[in-house]
Design a protein around this motif. Structure first.
Motif, PDB file in Angstrom:
ATOM      1  N   GLY A   1       0.823  -1.302   0.041  1.00  0.00           N
ATOM      2  CA  GLY A   1       0.147   0.053   0.102  1.00  0.00           C
ATOM      3  C   GLY A   1       0.794   1.264  -0.188  1.00  0.00           C
TER       4      GLY A   1
ATOM      5  N   LEU B   1      -5.175  -2.206  -5.277  1.00  0.00           N
ATOM      6  CA  LEU B   1      -5.189  -1.019  -4.643  1.00  0.00           C
ATOM      7  C   LEU B   1      -5.221   0.193  -5.573  1.00  0.00           C
TER       8      LEU B   1
ATOM      9  N   THR C   1      -6.236   5.123  -1.250  1.00  0.00           N
ATOM     10  CA  THR C   1      -5.179   3.846  -1.458  1.00  0.00           C
ATOM     11  C   THR C   1      -5.071   3.171  -0.003  1.00  0.00           C
TER      12      THR C   1
ATOM     13  N   MET D   1      -6.519  -0.107   1.555  1.00  0.00           N
ATOM     14  CA  MET D   1      -5.393  -1.329   1.907  1.00  0.00           C
ATOM     15  C   MET D   1      -5.891  -1.843   3.533  1.00  0.00           C
TER      16      MET D   1
END
Length: 531
Positions: free
Chosen positions: A179, A350, A382, A386
């Motif tokens: 991530g 992601l 993002t 995650m």
């Protein structure tokens, strides 16, 4: 049912050697260095989401392959082949066919429209409601299935090799690593690391296949004599529990079309291409590579059926092969390949999920946001996505098998979306109200099929269900259109009655078209050889 995490924690697989850990550390340092180099660009939204629309064929092809050959594939394909045979490879060669046809007919239109997300085409053809519907569903599938599934599969194997790890913290650690560099570097960081990861995957899988084939004295006839004939056939009877021939015929094309054309985390690489030719050549490379899993991942699983008869769960076939047959150093390379698969899938999903959220939901409500502001929101989303995927991943341990979890979920959700997409793409007759009502009707029917399967009211294979749902959604959409048309005069100049605008579609050169046809013929030959 024994949970896979319980098997891992019991230590059924031996630990890695110092040499293996050195290989793993070396791989990790290379990935970190590559990510830091790319992250220095401080990308704006166009760079974050589409790498500045500058990707070339090699990067596109390797990234498509790496992001698709995820840890779920490395775990799921050998496991399914061990349990049922090589028919699971039908998912792979069918992907080649769909990807090539999409590159020829669909992607040039996407590039001509300058799309950032696939759902944008639904707004151009229908209305904003259809865009949000497809985008929201894609977001759900991307995080709950693709990202969480990859984290779970990776954690499972790491737990088998590294003593003391537990499921939830391992999923969280992997999610954090992927991530962070995805948020910093965007799509360019994703595809560049995918190139490295694709090479690691191919080399590691090839080495393991050769080592396992050595147990059969490198003799195909010896392998055939020791492995049940049903395990070496792609096309299976109608009552086959794994993949009946009818499911291959009517279900896999539907699932493949959704995955390779409508799925943002796959299409994003093609949308970031510098031209239609670059996208088509990248698709050709990925299609050629998609023919390799039959030999590098599926056949080793089928061979394992003759080598291992004491396994309690199919998901442990791949780590068991590494433990039993990979020498020191090579085992580390294989686990590095697994980590490569995890990273390539998690970073891809992601980044695409963040793109869908920002472009399809945030930007329409706040159209005046600058590209830098959108990029900042993209990084924040993002990280948030995650966290959600890391929290959901451990729940997959309650399902009977990873591959079944993934494929069955897609089989119930994707077909109505694919049906309405294709109806709108090729037909002038479908209006926005009919499309929306049609896809909702399709998902209501799919929910009924799903509940019926859970309650034991039917045992129709999920790939056949996918084909049926596709057909029923088309029928429902046409029926709704007929209802709407009653007493209404519609002219062909009505914007809602136009097919997708193809006037700006970027052309694909003749040599590329010839290459696509050649690959389609090669795929047909492969299927006939293992019929």
């Amino acid at each position: 049912m024994i949970a896979a995490s319980e098997i891992a924690q019991e230590g059924h697989v031996s630990t890695l050697t110092t040499l293996d850990y050195s290989v793993l550390c070396g791989y990790g340092l290379i990935v970190v260095a590559l990510c830091l180099m790319v992250a220095k660009r401080s990308p704006d939204s166009d760079e974050l989401f589409l790498a500045g629309r500058s990707l070339g064929p090699m990067v596109i092809g390797l990234s498509l392959f790496a992001s698709n050959i995820s840890s779920t594939t490395l775990i799921g394909l050998p496991g399914a082949a061990w349990e049922y045979g090589i028919s699971v490879a039908n998912y792979e060669w069918m992907a080649s066919v769909i990807l090539l046809l999409s590159a020829l007919f669909i992607v040039p239109v996407f590039l001509g429209q300058r799309l950032t997300t696939v759902p944008e085409i639904m707004e151009k053809r229908f209305d904003p409601r259809m865009r949000r519907y497809l985008s929201g569903t894609s977001l759900f599938l991307s995080i709950v299935l693709d990202t969480a599934g990859s984290l779970y599969a990776g954690a499972l194997v790491l737990m088998l090799f590294i003593p003391g790890l537990s499921l939830a913290p391992t999923c969280a650690a992997m999610a954090l690593f992927a991530g962070v560099y995805t948020a910093l570097g965007g799509l360019r960081a994703v595809v560049y690391t995918d190139v490295l990861q694709a090479l690691v995957l191919l080399i590691g899988s090839l080495i393991l296949t050769i080592i396992v084939f050595q147990e059969f004295d490198y003799s195909w006839s010896n392998l055939v004599s020791r492995v049940d004939a049903d395990h070496l056939s792609l096309i299976r009877p109608l009552d086959d529990p794994s993949l009946p021939w009818l499911g291959t015929l009517i279900g896999l094309p539907v699932l493949g079309f959704y995955y390779w054309t409508m799925n943002q985390y796959v299409a994003q690489r093609l949308l970031g291409a510098r031209s239609a030719d670059a996208a088509a050549k990248g698709a050709m490379l990925a299609a050629a590579l998609k023919l390799l899993p039959l030999f590098l991942m599926v056949l080793p699983g089928a061979m394992a059926a003759a080598l291992f008869t004491d396994l309690e769960r199919a998901d442990t076939v791949f780590p068991r092969l590494i433990s039993e047959y990979a020498p020191p150093g090579i085992a580390g390379l294989m686990v590095a390949g697994l980590l490569a698969a995890i990273m390539s899938s998690v970073d891809s999903t992601l980044n695409s999920a963040s793109t869908l959220f920002i472009v399809d939901f945030v930007k329409p409500k706040k159209p005046h946001l600058s590209t830098q502001q959108m990029a900042k929101l993209g990084r924040i989303s993002t990280i948030a996505l995650m966290v959600f995927a890391a929290l959901w991943a451990p729940a997959i341990d309650n399902f009977p098998g990873l591959f079944a979890y993934l494929q069955q979920a897609f089989s119930y959700v994707a077909p109505p979306l694919a049906a309405v997409f294709l109806a709108g793409f090729f037909s002038r007759r479908i209006t926005a109200p009919a499309a929306l009502r049609g896809v909702i009707t399709g998902h209501v029917i799919s929910l009924a099929f799903f509940l019926g399967a859970q309650l034991g009211w039917h045992n129709i294979h999920f790939t056949i269900v996918a084909g049926l749902l596709f057909a029923l959604t088309l029928v429902a959409t046409l029926a709704w259109q007929g209802w709407i048309n009653r007493g209404t005069t519609i002219t062909t100049t009505d914007a809602q009655w136009q097919t997708v605008d193809t006037r700006n579609a970027q052309p694909v050169a003749l040599p590329v078209k010839i290459g696509i046809v050649t690959l389609l013929v090669a795929t047909a030959c492969l299927v006939l050889a293992f019929w």
